[in-house]
Design an enzyme around this catalytic site. Structure first.
Site, PDB file in Angstrom:
ATOM      1  N   ASP A 140       0.657  -1.296  -0.067  1.00 29.44           N
ATOM      2  CA  ASP A 140      -0.004   0.007  -0.066  1.00 29.44           C
ATOM      3  C   ASP A 140       0.841   1.324   0.112  1.00 29.44           C
ATOM      4  O   ASP A 140       0.613   2.212  -0.850  1.00 29.44           O
ATOM      5  CB  ASP A 140      -0.952   0.001   1.443  1.00 29.44           C
ATOM      6  CG  ASP A 140      -1.811   1.206   1.276  1.00 29.44           C
ATOM      7  OD1 ASP A 140      -3.133   0.997   0.977  1.00 29.44           O
ATOM      8  OD2 ASP A 140      -1.621   2.140   1.608  1.00 29.44           O
ATOM      9  N   VAL A 160      -4.516   2.475  -0.765  1.00 24.70           N
ATOM     10  CA  VAL A 160      -4.559   1.670  -2.195  1.00 24.70           C
ATOM     11  C   VAL A 160      -5.126   0.412  -2.066  1.00 24.70           C
ATOM     12  O   VAL A 160      -6.087   0.068  -3.125  1.00 24.70           O
ATOM     13  CB  VAL A 160      -3.142   1.584  -2.771  1.00 24.70           C
ATOM     14  CG1 VAL A 160      -2.910   0.843  -4.032  1.00 24.70           C
ATOM     15  CG2 VAL A 160      -2.471   3.031  -2.444  1.00 24.70           C
ATOM     16  N   ASP A 161      -4.707  -0.382  -0.793  1.00 25.02           N
ATOM     17  CA  ASP A 161      -5.790  -1.638  -0.681  1.00 25.02           C
ATOM     18  C   ASP A 161      -7.150  -1.366  -0.792  1.00 25.02           C
ATOM     19  O   ASP A 161      -7.634  -2.162  -1.547  1.00 25.02           O
ATOM     20  CB  ASP A 161      -5.252  -2.016   0.567  1.00 25.02           C
ATOM     21  CG  ASP A 161      -4.073  -2.997   0.663  1.00 25.02           C
ATOM     22  OD1 ASP A 161      -3.529  -3.401  -0.446  1.00 25.02           O
ATOM     23  OD2 ASP A 161      -3.314  -2.690   1.612  1.00 25.02           O
ATOM     24  N   ALA A 162      -7.537  -0.374  -0.165  1.00 23.49           N
ATOM     25  CA  ALA A 162      -9.141  -0.363  -0.369  1.00 23.49           C
ATOM     26  C   ALA A 162      -9.763   0.026  -1.551  1.00 23.49           C
ATOM     27  O   ALA A 162     -10.861  -0.553  -1.997  1.00 23.49           O
ATOM     28  CB  ALA A 162      -9.401   0.967   0.830  1.00 23.49           C
TER      29      ALA A 162
END
Length: 397
Positions: free
Chosen positions: A140, A168-170
């Site tokens: 991330d 970024v993960d979300a």
């Protein structure tokens, strides 16, 4: 009965982005089977913030509700055969292996679509399936740095500040979630399954549609100010400002109105479309100095009365206790068999006829191995044999 009730998802992902995408599908009613190693998925053993649990740490708990767990050794022939039996009747297969790993394991799209041509196969990666960065780890913070977004806020010359979320993960999770829904709609219309590829770099790049277009089309340089302005492409004042007892947000007000409220006479004759860019640091500094003289509550009352966009700067304790959050039911609470009473963020989409619910909390590793194999046609003797051989694992609550 959620809107995706009747769909079966095989979730072979780890960490955050993949499990979060699969959890959203489970929240909408899909039967999500988490296929994990017999020792449990990686996230079970790595707790964000050091928050452990009784038998399930908080990281895993937060990303794996509304799933059943099948703990199986996919490197064994029998374990691989179990997965293929499940693939024949599933609707969605989701994985975030490093590029090339799925093919080596024989669970790539070509292999699985030969067994189930109507499968929606979701492959998630850090940078894409091919290219010069294909072997780099997709993490991330690394992707936040690459995205350019960290240089759109803060002070010139100071280190960039990361987002306060695993951003970024979300974003990647929601991109994959969107891809699944679109592919299922296509399949409903045509009967065709397909490969859906999502990568973290493209996900964080494309959500910056306005900012990057201002740069590529409008030719406006991405230049930070001396003051900690919150966004390089929004006029001053714009950011978080200290008050006498905390912080508040003020978002690009009309300067004349702001000057009248905070008592800054120099703002009264400034031009909103010219001076807010050319004199950005001056405007920010003067706003900052004026706002230090009253409490947050006092300024918010005055600014809102003047129709200036503003708001508090919350910590998590403030957020959880907020009146609108409570009204919306933004958090859900449920009883978990090993972790007790659990309170976590709930469902961002509301359906009038097919509401999302928590049917089950995050499972123990292999908690549903027996149940899932029974549904796939395995008899008890064969299941006992697989357990004895270590091909699968089964946990008891």
């Amino acid at each position: 009965m959620g809107v995706l009730s009747g769909y079966r998802v095989l979730d072979c992902s780890i960490a955050m982005a993949g499990p979060f995408a699969a959890q959203r599908l489970g929240d909408l009613g899909a039967d999500v089977v988490k296929v994990e190693p017999v020792t449990g998925e990686w996230q079970r053993h790595v707790s964000a913030g050091g928050a452990g649990g009784n038998r399930v740490n908080v990281s895993f708990l937060s990303l794996n509700r509304n799933k059943r767990s099948l703990a199986v050794d996919l490197k064994s022939p029998d374990g691989k055969a179990i997965l293929m039996d499940l693939v024949r009747d599933c609707d969605v297969f989701l994985q975030n292996y490093r590029p090339g790993v799925a093919k080596r394991l024989g669970v790539d799209y070509e292999s699985l679509s030969a067994i189930n041509p109507s499968i929606v196969y979701v492959s998630m990666s850090g940078y894409g399936e091919t290219g010069p960065y294909v072997d780099r780890p997709g993490q991330d913070l690394v992707l936040q740095g690459m995205s350019g977004a960290m240089l759109s806020a803060g002070r010139e010359g100071e280190p960039p500040t990361a987002a306060g979320q695993y951003l970024v993960d979300a974003i990647t999770a929601y991109t994959a979630f969107e891809g699944v829904l679109a592919a299922l709609l296509h399949r409903e219309r045509t009967g065709e399954g397909q490969l859906v590829q999502v990568n973290m770099l493209d996900a964080i790049t494309t959500i910056q549609m306005q900012e990057l277009s201002v740069f590529t089309v409008g030719k406006k340089e991405q230049k930070r100010s001396a003051e900690p302005h919150a966004h390089v492409y929004i006029r001053a004042p714009y950011g978080a400002f200290a008050t006498s007892d905390g912080f508040i947000i003020v978002a690009f007000p009309k300067l004349k109105t702001l000057g009248e409220v905070i008592g800054e006479d120099s703002f009264l004759t400034m031009n909103d479309e010219v001076d807010t860019w050319s004199r950005r640091d001056e405007i920010f500094a003067k706003t900052r100095d004026r706002l230090k003289t009253r409490t947050s509550a006092e300024w918010l009352d005055l600014l809102r009365a003047a129709d200036i966009w503003c708001g508090p700067v919350y910590g998590y304790a403030d957020l959880v206790d907020d009146a609108q959050i409570k009204h919306n039911g933004s958090f859900v609470e449920y009883d978990h068999p090993t972790e007790g009473r659990v309170k976590t963020p709930g469902f961002p989409i509301r359906f009038s006829k097919t509401p999302s619910t928590v049917e089950r909390g995050a499972p123990l590793a292999g908690e549903h191995s027996r149940e899932i194999l029974r549904e796939a046609g395995y008899d008890e003797a064969r299941i006992d044999q697989l357990l004895a051989q270590g091909v699968i694992a089964a946990s008891v609550v």
